[in-house]
Design a protein around this motif. Sequence first.
Motif, short mmCIF file in Angstrom:
data_model
loop_
_atom_site.label_atom_id
_atom_site.label_comp_id
_atom_site.label_asym_id
_atom_site.label_seq_id
_atom_site.Cartn_x
_atom_site.Cartn_y
_atom_site.Cartn_z
N THR A 1 -7.25 14.34 -0.60
CA THR A 1 -6.19 14.97 0.17
C THR A 1 -5.60 13.96 1.15
O THR A 1 -6.16 13.70 2.21
N PHE A 2 -4.46 13.39 0.77
CA PHE A 2 -3.78 12.39 1.59
C PHE A 2 -2.35 12.86 1.85
O PHE A 2 -1.78 13.60 1.05
N ASP A 3 -1.75 12.41 2.96
CA ASP A 3 -0.37 12.81 3.20
C ASP A 3 0.59 11.89 2.45
O ASP A 3 0.18 10.93 1.79
N SER A 4 1.87 12.19 2.55
CA SER A 4 2.87 11.52 1.71
C SER A 4 3.08 10.05 2.05
O SER A 4 3.73 9.33 1.28
N ASP A 5 2.56 9.58 3.17
CA ASP A 5 2.69 8.16 3.50
C ASP A 5 1.81 7.28 2.61
O ASP A 5 2.04 6.07 2.51
N PHE A 6 0.82 7.87 1.96
CA PHE A 6 -0.07 7.12 1.08
C PHE A 6 0.40 7.24 -0.37
O PHE A 6 0.88 8.31 -0.78
N PRO A 7 0.27 6.18 -1.16
CA PRO A 7 0.65 6.28 -2.58
C PRO A 7 -0.34 7.15 -3.35
O PRO A 7 -1.46 7.39 -2.89
N ALA A 8 0.08 7.60 -4.51
CA ALA A 8 -0.79 8.41 -5.36
C ALA A 8 -1.82 7.53 -6.05
O ALA A 8 -1.66 6.31 -6.16
N VAL A 9 -2.89 8.15 -6.52
CA VAL A 9 -3.89 7.44 -7.31
C VAL A 9 -3.25 7.01 -8.63
O VAL A 9 -2.50 7.77 -9.25
N GLY A 10 -3.52 5.79 -9.05
CA GLY A 10 -2.93 5.30 -10.29
C GLY A 10 -3.60 4.03 -10.76
O GLY A 10 -4.64 3.62 -10.24
N THR A 11 -2.97 3.37 -11.74
CA THR A 11 -3.53 2.16 -12.33
C THR A 11 -2.63 0.95 -12.16
O THR A 11 -2.99 -0.15 -12.55
N THR A 12 -1.45 1.13 -11.58
CA THR A 12 -0.53 0.01 -11.38
C THR A 12 -0.77 -0.62 -10.02
O THR A 12 -1.42 -0.04 -9.13
N ALA A 13 -0.24 -1.82 -9.84
CA ALA A 13 -0.43 -2.55 -8.58
C ALA A 13 0.06 -1.73 -7.39
O ALA A 13 1.17 -1.20 -7.41
N GLY A 14 -0.78 -1.62 -6.37
CA GLY A 14 -0.43 -0.89 -5.17
C GLY A 14 -0.82 0.58 -5.19
O GLY A 14 -0.82 1.23 -4.13
N ALA A 15 -1.13 1.12 -6.37
CA ALA A 15 -1.55 2.53 -6.45
C ALA A 15 -2.90 2.69 -5.78
O ALA A 15 -3.74 1.79 -5.77
N ARG A 16 -3.13 3.88 -5.21
CA ARG A 16 -4.37 4.12 -4.48
C ARG A 16 -5.55 4.26 -5.44
O ARG A 16 -5.42 4.80 -6.53
N VAL A 17 -6.71 3.76 -5.00
CA VAL A 17 -7.94 3.82 -5.79
C VAL A 17 -8.64 5.14 -5.52
O VAL A 17 -8.86 5.52 -4.36
N ALA A 18 -8.98 5.85 -6.57
CA ALA A 18 -9.64 7.15 -6.44
C ALA A 18 -11.00 6.98 -5.75
O ALA A 18 -11.74 6.04 -6.05
N GLY A 19 -11.31 7.90 -4.83
CA GLY A 19 -12.62 7.92 -4.20
C GLY A 19 -12.76 7.02 -2.99
O GLY A 19 -13.76 7.10 -2.28
N ALA A 20 -11.78 6.15 -2.72
CA ALA A 20 -11.86 5.26 -1.57
C ALA A 20 -11.24 5.93 -0.34
O ALA A 20 -10.25 6.66 -0.45
N ASP A 21 -11.83 5.69 0.83
CA ASP A 21 -11.33 6.28 2.06
C ASP A 21 -10.13 5.50 2.60
O ASP A 21 -9.80 4.41 2.12
#
Length: 374
Positions: free
Chosen positions: A105-125
């Motif tokens: 649960t992150f707000d819109s300032d953070f990118p979504a989880v994904g596999t491309t460069a810059g995408a957020r890593v699942a499970g990381a704080d």
Amino acid sequence: MSMSNKQQGFTLIELMIAVTLSLLLLTGVIQIFLSSKQSYRTAESLSRTQENSRYAIDALSRDLRSAGFQPCKKTGLLANVVNGAPSSLNFFGAPLVGYDGSNGTFDSDFPAVGTTAGARVAGADAVRIIRGGGTGFSVDIHNATSAQFKLVGGTHNFVDGDIVLVCDSENSSILQITNANQTNVTIVHNNGTGTPGNCTKGLGFPVPSPCTANGTAKTYGPGSQIVSIESFIYYLGISASGNANSLYRKRLINSAGTPTLGNAEELVEGIESLQIVYGVAPDPVSPAQRYVTADQLTGATTAETEANWQNVVSVRIGLLMVTPDEISAKDDTSTYNVVGTDIASSGSGLTYSSDRRQRYIFTSTVKLRNRGTL
């Protein structure tokens, strides 16, 4: 007298012995070379991993340590007159807020989880930090009626649209500059203009709800301080190199008069996972009595959540670092406990892809300097 001219060479057996000895010597030399090369690769990979972890912890610690900084004494009279009070400007409510990667649960300032460069890593704080800037300017005159500050000195570095904090020994206010004049060394904070703009030109506490044009009157006297507001988010994202995850940062910028979080900056790679827990104490001067996750600080209401975050006096950072090269003899199948979170190569919970790279845990605890009301 005749001379006998005879030539003698090596026998086949002697040649075979010489070749065998040469091969044995060459094999030894090759083994020494390979062993030295492996030792060098291992030492270099470990050195790079330690360097990356040190940089990541230093970057996080520096901004965490100054979360909530303002140049004046803290009081309970705090007014934010910026329209909407977005998360990146929630200085008074919660200048430090964490996000628990386990629930996503992150707000819109953070990118979504994904596999491309810059995408957020699942499970990381992740974490958001807000603070006053290090360079302050003193108020000479504040005309509250015309919503104008004249500053001491011959210049200032503010521009239209900047978000600033002004404070004295009794009050603090956050506002947006609607007109910055370098020649006259003045800044104006009118309402009805700018993005997101000020809901009122009155800077006093409390801010009326609903907001009114004149709001609550407050005149800041000579010697009051004005600093820019700085806001950052840190999160773990996919590295541009594709070799490992990286620590990313976004910072609040002024984009043509509109405050917004800028593009993500990739700071350092080689981080498998980022986990953060928060030290909670009953008052700002006591040491942390327990460390909890960001989820455990979420209350039933926004006010309760903000109150919980105000009780945080320290932050413990945990990094699971990974070497850039595969230097182990076999695949890593270990389970790592990073500040209370288990990360494994397989199974339930947080996982990583098993390979022959080595992994190390680095932790650091940061004391927050700007807690509570003084």
